[in-house]
Design a protein around this motif. Structure first.
Motif, PDB file in Angstrom:
ATOM      1  N   PHE A  27       0.849  -1.193   0.000  1.00 25.25           N
ATOM      2  CA  PHE A  27       0.000   0.000   0.000  1.00 25.25           C
ATOM      3  C   PHE A  27       0.874   1.229   0.000  1.00 25.25           C
ATOM      4  CE2 PHE A  27      -2.609   3.259   2.295  1.00 25.25           C
ATOM      5  CZ  PHE A  27      -3.584   3.405   1.316  1.00 25.25           C
ATOM      6  N   MET A  57      -3.730  10.763  -2.349  1.00 29.82           N
ATOM      7  CA  MET A  57      -4.575  11.428  -1.355  1.00 29.82           C
ATOM      8  C   MET A  57      -4.659  12.924  -1.636  1.00 29.82           C
ATOM      9  SD  MET A  57      -5.850   9.088   0.626  1.00 29.82           S
ATOM     10  CE  MET A  57      -6.415   9.938   2.113  1.00 29.82           C
ATOM     11  N   GLY A  62      -3.273  13.361   4.893  1.00 32.71           N
ATOM     12  CA  GLY A  62      -4.107  12.221   4.520  1.00 32.71           C
ATOM     13  C   GLY A  62      -3.254  11.029   4.104  1.00 32.71           C
ATOM     14  N   MET A  65      -1.659   9.363   7.218  1.00 30.38           N
ATOM     15  CA  MET A  65      -2.682   8.724   8.055  1.00 30.38           C
ATOM     16  C   MET A  65      -3.237   7.479   7.364  1.00 30.38           C
ATOM     17  SD  MET A  65      -2.705  10.073  10.995  1.00 30.38           S
ATOM     18  CE  MET A  65      -4.184   9.418  11.783  1.00 30.38           C
ATOM     19  N   ALA A  66      -3.347   7.529   6.040  1.00 26.70           N
ATOM     20  CA  ALA A  66      -3.832   6.343   5.319  1.00 26.70           C
ATOM     21  C   ALA A  66      -2.851   5.180   5.448  1.00 26.70           C
ATOM     22  CB  ALA A  66      -4.081   6.685   3.852  1.00 26.70           C
ATOM     23  N   GLY A  69      -3.251   3.710   8.904  1.00 29.39           N
ATOM     24  CA  GLY A  69      -4.454   2.869   8.931  1.00 29.39           C
ATOM     25  C   GLY A  69      -4.224   1.540   8.241  1.00 29.39           C
ATOM     26  N   ALA A  70      -3.573   1.577   7.080  1.00 31.19           N
ATOM     27  CA  ALA A  70      -3.307   0.345   6.331  1.00 31.19           C
ATOM     28  C   ALA A  70      -2.371  -0.573   7.105  1.00 31.19           C
ATOM     29  CB  ALA A  70      -2.715   0.677   4.966  1.00 31.19           C
ATOM     30  N   GLY A  73      -4.250  -2.373   9.418  1.00 32.38           N
ATOM     31  CA  GLY A  73      -5.012  -3.384   8.682  1.00 32.38           C
ATOM     32  C   GLY A  73      -4.155  -4.559   8.248  1.00 32.38           C
ATOM     33  N   LEU A  75      -1.154  -4.412   6.351  1.00 36.37           N
ATOM     34  CA  LEU A  75      -0.299  -4.253   5.168  1.00 36.37           C
ATOM     35  C   LEU A  75       0.969  -3.499   5.523  1.00 36.37           C
ATOM     36  CD1 LEU A  75      -2.755  -3.219   2.275  1.00 36.37           C
ATOM     37  CD2 LEU A  75      -1.932  -5.500   2.879  1.00 36.37           C
TER      38      LEU A  75
ATOM     39  N   LYS B  50     -16.208  -8.248  12.948  1.00 38.07           N
ATOM     40  CA  LYS B  50     -15.965  -7.846  11.558  1.00 38.07           C
ATOM     41  C   LYS B  50     -16.179  -6.340  11.390  1.00 38.07           C
ATOM     42  CE  LYS B  50     -14.686 -11.727  10.492  1.00 38.07           C
ATOM     43  NZ  LYS B  50     -13.222 -11.787  10.437  1.00 38.07           N
ATOM     44  N   LEU B  52     -14.694  -2.449  12.404  1.00 40.04           N
ATOM     45  CA  LEU B  52     -13.613  -1.615  12.913  1.00 40.04           C
ATOM     46  C   LEU B  52     -14.154  -0.196  13.050  1.00 40.04           C
ATOM     47  CD1 LEU B  52     -10.831  -2.914  10.491  1.00 40.04           C
ATOM     48  CD2 LEU B  52     -11.271  -3.689  12.828  1.00 40.04           C
ATOM     49  N   PRO B  81      -8.932   9.642   6.669  1.00 33.02           N
ATOM     50  CA  PRO B  81      -7.808   9.031   5.940  1.00 33.02           C
ATOM     51  C   PRO B  81      -7.257   7.777   6.607  1.00 33.02           C
ATOM     52  CG  PRO B  81      -7.211  11.207   6.799  1.00 33.02           C
ATOM     53  CD  PRO B  81      -8.685  11.061   6.944  1.00 33.02           C
ATOM     54  N   PHE B  82      -7.241   7.728   7.946  1.00 30.58           N
ATOM     55  CA  PHE B  82      -6.823   6.497   8.637  1.00 30.58           C
ATOM     56  C   PHE B  82      -7.744   5.352   8.227  1.00 30.58           C
ATOM     57  CE2 PHE B  82      -6.939   3.383  11.987  1.00 30.58           C
ATOM     58  CZ  PHE B  82      -5.649   3.315  12.497  1.00 30.58           C
ATOM     59  N   ILE B  84      -9.552   5.084   5.609  1.00 30.06           N
ATOM     60  CA  ILE B  84      -9.368   4.744   4.183  1.00 30.06           C
ATOM     61  C   ILE B  84      -8.288   3.668   4.039  1.00 30.06           C
ATOM     62  CG2 ILE B  84      -8.394   5.651   2.014  1.00 30.06           C
ATOM     63  CD1 ILE B  84      -9.975   8.257   2.552  1.00 30.06           C
ATOM     64  N   GLY B  85      -7.157   3.879   4.717  1.00 27.14           N
ATOM     65  CA  GLY B  85      -6.075   2.890   4.657  1.00 27.14           C
ATOM     66  C   GLY B  85      -6.486   1.565   5.266  1.00 27.14           C
ATOM     67  N   LEU B  86      -7.191   1.650   6.397  1.00 26.03           N
ATOM     68  CA  LEU B  86      -7.645   0.447   7.103  1.00 26.03           C
ATOM     69  C   LEU B  86      -8.584  -0.377   6.218  1.00 26.03           C
ATOM     70  CD1 LEU B  86      -7.412  -0.780   9.980  1.00 26.03           C
ATOM     71  CD2 LEU B  86      -9.441   0.534  10.600  1.00 26.03           C
ATOM     72  N   ILE B  88      -8.869  -0.297   2.933  1.00 22.77           N
ATOM     73  CA  ILE B  88      -8.175  -0.856   1.763  1.00 22.77           C
ATOM     74  C   ILE B  88      -7.408  -2.116   2.173  1.00 22.77           C
ATOM     75  CG2 ILE B  88      -6.276  -0.441   0.123  1.00 22.77           C
ATOM     76  CD1 ILE B  88      -7.311   2.507  -0.016  1.00 22.77           C
ATOM     77  N   ALA B  89      -6.817  -2.063   3.375  1.00 22.39           N
ATOM     78  CA  ALA B  89      -6.072  -3.230   3.852  1.00 22.39           C
ATOM     79  C   ALA B  89      -7.013  -4.396   4.154  1.00 22.39           C
ATOM     80  CB  ALA B  89      -5.259  -2.872   5.091  1.00 22.39           C
ATOM     81  N   ARG B  90      -8.198  -4.080   4.655  1.00 27.12           N
ATOM     82  CA  ARG B  90      -9.139  -5.142   5.018  1.00 27.12           C
ATOM     83  C   ARG B  90     -10.516  -4.875   4.404  1.00 27.12           C
ATOM     84  NH1 ARG B  90      -7.787  -8.797   9.075  1.00 27.12           N
ATOM     85  NH2 ARG B  90      -9.738  -9.748   8.419  1.00 27.12           N
ATOM     86  N   MET B  93     -13.836  -6.160   5.996  1.00 25.26           N
ATOM     87  CA  MET B  93     -14.374  -5.664   7.263  1.00 25.26           C
ATOM     88  C   MET B  93     -15.282  -4.449   7.031  1.00 25.26           C
ATOM     89  SD  MET B  93     -12.596  -7.498   9.648  1.00 25.26           S
ATOM     90  CE  MET B  93     -12.505  -6.560  11.159  1.00 25.26           C
ATOM     91  N   ASN B 120     -14.969   6.119  -1.044  1.00 21.75           N
ATOM     92  CA  ASN B 120     -14.331   5.172  -0.125  1.00 21.75           C
ATOM     93  C   ASN B 120     -15.427   4.509   0.696  1.00 21.75           C
ATOM     94  OD1 ASN B 120     -11.945   7.497  -0.288  1.00 21.75           O
ATOM     95  ND2 ASN B 120     -11.220   5.384  -0.246  1.00 21.75           N
ATOM     96  N   PHE B 265     -14.422   2.809  -4.147  1.00 21.69           N
ATOM     97  CA  PHE B 265     -12.991   2.907  -4.455  1.00 21.69           C
ATOM     98  C   PHE B 265     -12.338   1.534  -4.340  1.00 21.69           C
ATOM     99  CE2 PHE B 265      -8.581   3.147  -3.230  1.00 21.69           C
ATOM    100  CZ  PHE B 265      -8.052   4.035  -4.147  1.00 21.69           C
ATOM    101  N   ALA B 269     -10.276  -0.473  -6.998  1.00 18.46           N
ATOM    102  CA  ALA B 269      -8.831  -0.669  -6.794  1.00 18.46           C
ATOM    103  C   ALA B 269      -8.472  -2.147  -6.929  1.00 18.46           C
ATOM    104  CB  ALA B 269      -8.409  -0.135  -5.432  1.00 18.46           C
ATOM    105  N   TYR B 270      -9.275  -3.014  -6.310  1.00 19.51           N
ATOM    106  CA  TYR B 270      -8.961  -4.446  -6.410  1.00 19.51           C
ATOM    107  C   TYR B 270      -9.390  -5.015  -7.761  1.00 19.51           C
ATOM    108  CZ  TYR B 270      -7.094  -4.495  -1.741  1.00 19.51           C
ATOM    109  OH  TYR B 270      -6.283  -4.257  -0.650  1.00 19.51           O
TER     110      TYR B 270
END
Lengths: 379, 283
Positions: A27, A57, A62, A65-66, A69-70, A73, A75, B50, B52, B81-82, B84-86, B88-90, B93, B120, B265, B269-270
């Motif tokens: 990511f 972003m 952003g 922070m993304a 977050g990832a 998650g 990654l 399941k 978050l 934004p946090f 968003i990353g979370l 995308i990773a999962r 969920m 998103n 999104f 993306a996937y």
């Protein structure tokens, strides 16, 4: 697919992107900025090929922070930026340090302050990398001086961030990011990849209870750990706890997990230091004219050597303490008005003479400039 | 009747009960909204394992910490934004952003509109208490015109954001607004939104008697709830030019936007991963 082993011709930006993918980065979140845009561009093209996601972003806050977050998650994640963007990221770097989130931030330094010289080299973000966010914390910052080192240190940056659960800053500079050089990509069995520790058992698990290495295992989401992550001062349960004693033990641990592993983290290259009595201290692109200057000085019977810092934070205090007794003069050459020189002076005390050879930005030191000061000081 | 203490609540299983009592003031609306959220969660049959939940900073920012799930209390304005990353990773969920007006549309306003634009896949519960409560009642981008706050002692000379209009214009696929008084409708809306995908926004206007109400002739929580009762009008699919909050006008509440088939999104993306991997590279 990640890169096959072999020899490639990459710019610094490209080498960082490819190494990140090889290290397992899946990511990337970023915002366009000179001189690092090519890194994001390569990630945008390459990440879908390896099953990852690229997102552009709305700003650098952003972006970081993304990736935080990832990382939670599961990654491995990175962002890349330069001065102005790095400034915007500082609060979030503190958040990542406080919550012990493994992330890699590539900061390609350009000449500052402010917008400065976007397309020209600078090294003015050294102190910001360490002290940019508020509060006492430790991060790791690595400084490559060749495209091969950009590649190798990116992998190392991911490994250190996963091992110590800490933000790792790859302190590049503009000159390196646009320099094209040969890069050797190691085979799979030569490659060392470190992944974050996971909790051993769920029962009685405390998300912020550290092991003996002072690093707590990082719980995965969605598996019933029901953990809480906060930038507030928190106890071992991860619960906010406004108590000076909790603050004392948490902040000591966050700092000590880096300070007590300096020997594992610090890497230094030396050149002709065995018999040297005068030394140039350099990092990043400045290492390159410094090598030339050392060679020229040796032709003039000056016993000069080079100390190339590959790890800037934590600072290699012990190395300088040990070497200070046999060096008369240290010349710190950096593209700023004196940052690493303060650390060298602090580490050495009054055991040797420490001089700054500054450049305000936009150009590297020339070998001749470096030779001049060596000749003057060697007398 | 002798006073009785409630020792157990049916939705305790969703809470970290060892963290109670919570920090919210007497008369605050966040507790009711949290309860409605748990009701909605239950109605929607969401497995808390399941789910978050991500919060920012502020009074509502403390919600995440009381939930017995994997939860994140991030920095001020950056919950989206946090998240968003979370997400995308999962992508498997549910990711909910539960935060306040100051956090989401003032300091974090840029992330808010861009996440809506990108679609998103996040459910955003935005508690709008019309001011900065935790810091003592300062004006925000959501404070109605003429309202008194600690930094607008002579009345607010600025206009406020019309949040449903803003979200819809930026591309949100689900937009609803309720108040902390409308707990049933709110719970139902939350349950419905859990079964949508993409950027979903539920604004919940909430009473803040401690720092907002008492400076605006509504010193008790009950006064503010009465204001919500007497001055709201349910108008589904309302013209969003009419949903601004003004002190002397009816507040329009209801479900305004519900678009079901817009790709998220994450799906795209996937989807890109599959597309790119299926095609031979010329490199």
């Amino acid at each position: 697919m990640s890169l096959e082993p072999g020899t490639y011709f990459f710019s610094g930006n490209e080498a960082v992107a490819e190494a990140a993918l090889l290290a397992g980065c899946r990511f990337f979140a970023g915002y366009p900025i000179t001189p690092t845009s090519e890194l994001a561009e390569r990630m945008a093209r390459r990440l879908p090929q390896v099953g990852g996601v690229f997102i552009q972003m709305e700003d650098e806050i952003g972006s970081i922070m993304a990736i935080i977050g990832a990382s939670w998650g599961g990654l491995k994640a990175m962002t890349a930026t330069s001065g102005p963007g790095f400034s915007l990221m500082q609060e979030s770097i503190g958040f990542a340090a406080m919550t012990e989130t493994p992330i890699v931030v590539c900061n390609v330094q350009r000449a500052g302050p402010s917008t400065g010289m976007p397309t020209y080299v600078g090294q003015g973000d050294v102190m910001q990398a360490k002290w940019g966010s508020h509060g006492p914390y430790e991060i790791i910052a690595l400084s490559p001086s060749s495209v091969q080192e950009c590649f190798d240190m990116t992998i190392r940056a991911f490994n250190l961030s996963e091992k110590y659960r800490v933000p790792v800053i790859l302190l590049m500079d503009e000159r390196l990011s646009h320099l094209y050089e040969k890069v050797r990509v190691p085979s799979k069995n030569e490659l060392i990849i470190i992944n974050r520790k996971k909790p051993r058992e769920k029962k009685g698990f405390l998300p912020y209870k550290a092991d003996d290495d002072l690093v707590p295992p990082m719980p995965p989401v969605g598996e019933g750990y029901h953990f809480h992550v906060t930038g507030l001062t928190h106890d071992e349960r991860g619960y906010p706890h406004m108590d000076p004693e909790v603050q004392e033990s948490l902040i000591r641990r966050l700092n000590d997990k880096i300070r007590k592993h300096v020997d594992d983290i610090v890497e230094i290259d030396t050149f002709m230091m065995d018999d040297a009595d005068i030394a140039i201290v350099a990092f990043g692109s400045v290492v390159r004219p410094s090598i030339r200057a050392i060679k020229l000085s040796r032709e003039r019977n000056i016993r000069a050597g080079l100390i190339a810092l590959k790890t800037i934070w934590p600072f290699p205090d012990k190395f300088f303490e040990d070497i200070s007794s046999r060096i008369n003069t240290f010349i710190v050459a950096e593209i700023n008005y004196g940052q690493v020189v303060r650390e060298v002076k602090r580490a050495i005390g009054d055991k040797a003479k420490v001089l700054l050879l500054p450049k305000m930005g936009g150009a590297l030191h020339t070998p001749e400039e470096l030779l001049d000061i060596l000749m003057r000081e060697a007398k | 009747m002798p006073m009785q203490f409630v020792k157990y609540h049916v939705r305790d299983k969703y809470l970290k009960t060892d963290r109670l009592p919570h920090i919210w003031c007497p008369g605050c609306g966040i507790g009711s909204i949290l309860n409605a959220f748990l009701l909605g969660l239950e109605k929607a049959n969401i497995d808390p394992d399941k789910l978050l939940v991500v919060s920012g900073i502020g009074c509502t920012g403390r919600v995440a910490g009381y939930l017995n799930m994997d939860t994140f209390h991030t920095t001020h304005g950056r919950a989206i934004p946090f998240a968003i990353g979370l997400k995308i990773a999962r992508p498997d969920m549910h990711v909910v952003v539960f935060s306040g007006d100051g956090d989401l549309v003032t300091i974090g306003g840029n992330h808010f509109i861009h996440a809506a634009r990108r679609n998103n896949d996040l459910l955003v519960i935005l508690v709008n208490n019309l001011n900065y409560g935790m810091t003592g009642g300062q004006v925000g981008a959501t404070t109605p015109h003429n309202a008194i706050t600690t930094t607008t002692p002579y009345g607010n000379i600025e206009d406020d954001f019309n949040i449903p209009f803003l979200a819809a214009a930026a591309g949100a696929v689900y937009v609803a607004r309720w108040t902390s008084l409308h707990v049933r409708r709110l719970a139902w809306s939350i349950a419905e939104a859990f079964h949508r995908k993409g950027f979903r926004l539920i604004e919940v206007i909430s009473q803040c008697p401690t720092t907002f109400g008492r400076r605006n002739k509504m010193p008790n929580g009950l006064d503010m709830l009465k204001w919500f009762r007497d001055n709201t009008i349910v108008k589904h699919n309302a013209d969003l030019r009419e949903t601004r909050i003004e002190l002397n006008r009816k507040i329009v509440i209801g479900k305004f936007i519900d678009i079901k088939d817009k790709p998220t999104f994450e799906e795209q993306a996937y989807g890109l991963v599959e597309k790119v991997r299926g095609v031979k590279r010329g490199e």
